[in-house]
Write an enzyme that holds these catalytic residues in place. Structure first.
Site, short mmCIF file in Angstrom:
data_model
loop_
_atom_site.label_atom_id
_atom_site.label_comp_id
_atom_site.label_asym_id
_atom_site.label_seq_id
_atom_site.Cartn_x
_atom_site.Cartn_y
_atom_site.Cartn_z
N GLU A 151 1.06 -1.34 -0.06
CA GLU A 151 0.06 0.03 -0.17
C GLU A 151 0.92 1.14 -0.43
OE1 GLU A 151 -3.25 -0.57 3.41
OE2 GLU A 151 -3.46 1.88 2.80
N HIS A 153 0.98 5.04 1.26
CA HIS A 153 -0.35 5.17 1.91
C HIS A 153 1.20 6.83 2.71
CE1 HIS A 153 -1.46 6.11 5.65
NE2 HIS A 153 -2.43 5.22 5.51
N ASP A 183 -3.50 4.59 -1.57
CA ASP A 183 -4.39 5.12 -0.70
C ASP A 183 -4.44 6.27 -0.97
OD1 ASP A 183 -5.02 4.64 2.51
OD2 ASP A 183 -4.66 6.57 1.89
N GLU A 267 -11.97 3.96 2.27
CA GLU A 267 -11.78 4.21 3.76
C GLU A 267 -11.86 5.17 4.31
OE1 GLU A 267 -7.71 1.45 3.89
OE2 GLU A 267 -7.69 3.24 3.91
MN LIG Z 1 -5.42 2.47 3.37
#
Ligand SMILES: [Mn+2]
Ligand SMILES: [Mn+2]
Lengths: 300, 134, 300, 134
Positions: A151, A153, A183, A267
């Protein structure tokens, strides 16, 4: 139709609800009612009996998929390299953590697995075991038809040695079973208004995390071939359907332009109160679908 | 489990075939601390973005069946049980556009053990809620 | 030991929790952890499938009694005399409602049943069918070993024609299966600070309900032989363990003096917020047990 | 289901045989959004009415077993699962008197994906809670 995004929701969005005001049944219902087609989970959070749920739980899981028509998208997992104080996991042990989660993800019908490796530095460089450990399970991932996705992020931007390392790994191995998960928190360009987070004030990353990293969405163009999944991270959409932190009006056109047709998996990560995320996720889906429709309406 | 608010976030949606919506559904938790027979609920007033729909024109969908006011008054053996969701059907041809809407309801509950001049006693709620799909 | 109160809790206390943050399992756990021995319920609220729960629910119910060691005390029910608009229930129909609930209460192991009859006047005089309807089911109540208890509840005080009517009924029939339930809300002698209630402001009873009826607890002495059950209604106990509304220091000594050894069954009715009642009930149990211990410590 | 707060109302009680209490139990929800192996929890600091008990002297009761700090650090295969309660055991001979007490905890969670200088990161909570029985 085929060049459209797919819409999903991560149960992570309901972190302030799950376990105290929401069980997995309600989670499925909230997601399905948005018109989403995919559900994302955290293995260690949402699978009762993780990593080996019993038959009753599995029946429940498949019953819920069946009833709601949702498909499993991504399962989040962790490789806890610092499981022991003072001694990191070996490559063998790291690979075993991946095998554990690939097996479970496959059993539950997931197509993506996001393992979060422990880090070794303040700027979040992952433990170097990540590469040999992942390499060791690529065959299994191929067999199970699962794409392993690190990910990207905040506070790690797109243009960063860590991301370059992942891309090098893909190029070197030629694998189809390792790709990037973005993300959208990295695009945050305005400060969070209300936020409690695990990172203490005064930490070097605190300001970055509060004010946003402001990664330019155009940078997606350079890594387009490597993007497998998108977690549509957001923090607050106001009563006028205006996202206070994530510049979707810049992000969505780039994603359309690079031909992304995978999932946008909500999210929500906002105020630490129950019963907020449910409607916030609905707001986000209206907003994202509107922006996509606007892009689709313009002749290419 | 219910969301805590009377008007649930989930279940707020257009009703009828896509492209030919005939109204709006608003999902509610039970507007009472005890399960009740439907005949004790004397209809539900709804206001959507300022447009008023009297309890005489709205209906209740419970247990998969739709009850208008007359049917509700006759339903002395049907229960809206604790823990069960029900939805108000608001007749509004075309439905509502996707987006955030202001929703207000008054569920007119008759509690026989309350004094006669307090029958029915409306249970009020209002909030912003989101329609996702057209 | 035998001249002590029994301590119980009504699941009604968790009205703001039940169904959205609490299921019956947690209700049992919260009650058992206070050291209480009895559980009170509302049939129409807490029995899934009321009035005919299925086997799975019954297994759950008896499993919970078994696991926690709690005994069923009182089940609250309603006789909805105004079930139809414009036509009251007949005596037959009223009796049928009582049969329905006596049957369920017995099936679940309860010893008391509180039916709430519809009323016909602003001062809450019950529909006159109450007497013939109850009389018709006294034999059944006797057979099932259940005491039917009308609830003496604010704004009806102890010295009131309605209560006299209940006592006359007991004397006339000589029954052991009909007796009084006292809701301690009638002793409230200081105003409620935060309260939302179903009765609208400006109603004639509003001030009475907010400020309290201030019934003198000494009046319990005159009706002592008829008291079968006590719902320990309360609204707020502060951080110094001080009840802001109910004068327990007056109520408890009278109950000890008249030799009451039945249940004090907590009925919390305070702010409309979840997760408040659990600790409020615990506070009340400390307070009540302290006052009882103080009474017991004084030689009679 | 958990109570929303980290420190649960229910499960706050004296520990050990009545009359010979050896401490206090404080029930917690999982102090993390994911289930975790016990070795990632580096003990729990507790303050009871101002009296401090370090994570080096408290223990954790989970799944019916008690783990002191050393046992916790060794427990790389035991999980504190999401939805599961656990209780901190605070060694305090005699326990606490029935009544309202001020309770403060810091659960020292190690998250390997956080930077090394943030290990462990304490999860804090404090509240008034009630001991019912002596
Ligand atoms: Mn995430
Ligand atoms: Mn009562």
């Amino acid at each position: 139709m085929e060049d459209r995004f797919k819409y999903g929701v991560s149960l992570y969005s309901f972190t302030e609800d799950f376990g105290s005001v929401m069980s997995i049944e309600e989670g499925f219902d909230h997601i399905a009612d948005t018109g989403a087609t995919g559900i994302e989970i955290l293995g260690e959070t949402h699978v009762t009996g993780y990593p080996t749920p019993d038959k009753a739980w599995l029946d429940r899981w498949f019953g819920l998929l069946d009833r709601t028509g949702l498909e499993p998208t991504n399962m989040c997992s962790w490789v806890d390299t610092k499981l022991r104080l003072g001694q990191s996991l070996s490559v063998d042990e790291g690979a075993a953590e991946l095998v554990r989660d690939l097996t479970l993800a496959h059993q539950l019908g997931f197509k993506f697995l996001r393992p979060k490796f422990g880090v070794i530095s303040a700027d979040l460089v992952p433990d170097p075991i990540w590469a040999p450990a992942v390499e060791r399970v690529l065959d299994l991932a191929h067999k199970l038809d699962i794409v392993i996705c690190p990910e990207i992020h905040s506070p790690t931007p797109i243009n960063h040695p860590v991301v370059h390392g992942y891309i090098d790994f893909i190029e070197r191995t030629g694998t189809k079973n390792f790709a990037l998960l973005i993300d959208t928190g990295i695009f945050q360009d305005r400060p969070l208004k209300s936020w409690v987070h695990e990172v203490p004030e005064g930490d070097s990353d605190h300001a970055k995390l509060i004010n946003g990293m402001k990664v330019n969405p155009e940078e997606l163009v350079g890594i387009a071939p490597y993007i497998a999944f998108i977690q549509a991270k957001f923090h607050h959409i106001d009563d006028n359907l205006h996202d206070e932190n994530i510049p979707w009006e810049k992000v969505i056109p780039v994603l359309k332009r690079i031909g992304y047709t995978g999932y946008l998996s909500s999210e929500y990560e906002g105020v630490r109160e129950p019963w907020v995320a449910i409607d916030q996720v609905r707001r986000q889906h209206v907003l994202l679908r509107r922006l996509e429709a606007a892009c689709d309406a313009v002749p290419a | 489990m219910y969301e805590f608010q009377l008007i649930q976030s989930t279940g707020f949606r257009n009703h009828g075939p896509e492209g030919a919506r005939d109204g709006v559904e608003i999902r509610l938790r039970l507007p009472n601390y005890r399960g009740m027979r439907l005949s004790l609920l004397d209809g539900i007033d709804v206001t959507l973005d300022g447009e008023f729909f009297s309890h005489e024109v709205t209906s209740l969908i419970v247990g998969g069946r739709m009850y208008d006011l007359a049917a509700m008054r006759d339903a002395t053996t049907v229960r809206w049980a604790m823990g069960e969701h029900a939805s108000v059907f608001v007749p509004k041809p075309g439905g509502l556009l996707p987006g955030i809407h202001h929703v207000k309801v008054a569920a007119r509950v008759r509690s026989p053990y309350f004094p006669p001049h307090l029958q029915p006693l409306p249970v009020h709620a209002e909030r912003l809620a989101t329609i996702v799909l057209p």
